[in-house]
Write a protein that holds these residues in place. Sequence first.
Motif, PDB file in Angstrom:
ATOM      1  N   ILE A   5      39.431  90.791  66.823  1.00 53.02           N
ATOM      2  CA  ILE A   5      38.241  91.288  66.128  1.00 53.02           C
ATOM      3  C   ILE A   5      37.214  90.177  66.020  1.00 53.02           C
ATOM      4  CG2 ILE A   5      37.462  92.628  64.137  1.00 53.02           C
ATOM      5  CD1 ILE A   5      40.028  93.857  64.739  1.00 53.02           C
ATOM      6  N   MET A   6      36.073  90.335  66.700  1.00 51.49           N
ATOM      7  CA  MET A   6      34.985  89.359  66.606  1.00 51.49           C
ATOM      8  C   MET A   6      34.142  89.726  65.394  1.00 51.49           C
ATOM      9  SD  MET A   6      33.748  88.724  70.456  1.00 51.49           S
ATOM     10  CE  MET A   6      33.389  90.348  70.998  1.00 51.49           C
ATOM     11  N   THR A   7      34.031  88.798  64.444  1.00 50.92           N
ATOM     12  CA  THR A   7      33.411  89.123  63.155  1.00 50.92           C
ATOM     13  C   THR A   7      32.783  87.899  62.517  1.00 50.92           C
ATOM     14  OG1 THR A   7      33.957  89.854  60.890  1.00 50.92           O
ATOM     15  CG2 THR A   7      35.722  88.810  62.102  1.00 50.92           C
ATOM     16  N   LEU A   8      31.854  88.135  61.590  1.00 52.65           N
ATOM     17  CA  LEU A   8      31.340  87.040  60.751  1.00 52.65           C
ATOM     18  C   LEU A   8      32.137  86.951  59.451  1.00 52.65           C
ATOM     19  CD1 LEU A   8      27.489  87.591  61.229  1.00 52.65           C
ATOM     20  CD2 LEU A   8      28.915  85.777  62.225  1.00 52.65           C
ATOM     21  N   PHE A   9      33.041  87.885  59.235  1.00 55.80           N
ATOM     22  CA  PHE A   9      33.817  87.923  57.983  1.00 55.80           C
ATOM     23  C   PHE A   9      35.316  88.061  58.271  1.00 55.80           C
ATOM     24  CE2 PHE A   9      29.557  89.383  57.145  1.00 55.80           C
ATOM     25  CZ  PHE A   9      29.190  88.528  56.120  1.00 55.80           C
ATOM     26  N   PRO A  10      35.914  87.028  58.862  1.00 53.92           N
ATOM     27  CA  PRO A  10      37.324  87.144  59.246  1.00 53.92           C
ATOM     28  C   PRO A  10      38.257  87.420  58.068  1.00 53.92           C
ATOM     29  CG  PRO A  10      36.512  84.880  59.552  1.00 53.92           C
ATOM     30  CD  PRO A  10      35.328  85.734  59.250  1.00 53.92           C
TER      31      PRO A  10
END
Length: 247
Positions: A5-10
């Motif tokens: 999952i590519m995210t700014l909120f891992p």
Amino acid sequence: MNFHIMTLFPELIDNAASTSILGRAIQSGIISVNAVDIRTYTENKHGRVDDYTYGGGAGMLMQAQPIYDCHQAILADIDARKAKDGSPKRDRIRTVYMTPQAPVFSQDKAEELANEEDVIFLCGHYEGVDERVLEEIVTDYISIGDYVLTGGELPALVCVDAIARLVPGVLGNEVSHETESFDDGLLEYPQYSRPEVWRGKEVPKILLSGHHANVEKWRHEQSLIRTKERRPDLYEAYMMRNGQGTN
Ligand code: ADE
């Protein structure tokens, strides 16, 4: 099966994926959920991942570079894992962009993606993502419904959950996803547990009869009634498929 999952909120992904059935499946190694922080890959010295939109308009756009490099890093990890396992080189890895501007997610789509060994999700934020990187990396666009959320993390988790539970071993009880809503295009029938009477409401007698065939017949009828009432679109489609058009 491996979800990336590519995210700014891992932390949002890690928290949600660490509990309940997903958490147990991760612990036992049947699936993995790998939240990758896009910000780690920015070349901007202030850690920025967004900028103004060409042509004007309110809001910021996620830039192409950090997302592309993040995706490349995930592909390299997949390649390294496959080389280590001695498994054949990868085909194109399905890369899903979560966006309301897309076809709505369905059980069929979940089943299709559950056949993959790796699936990558891109979670957008701000006003969206630079179109060029989407053209470069995305194979599938998925919405979870006709409403707008603040980001793609919750939609990605919805998809991961629906896909993961189809992976053999995740539910433990293999029959439990065979007799449920949507499997034959109908909603599930009502179900009851103990006690036999609760607040004056009795469990339908037929369910206590022990007569298996009658119980199945009753359940099918209830599924039809419920689907017709709550999801006339699904009812119509079921009737057409079964040669009993409603007009
Ligand atoms: N991002 C924001 N809203 C969304 C939705 N409804 N489905 C998928 N991704 C989204």
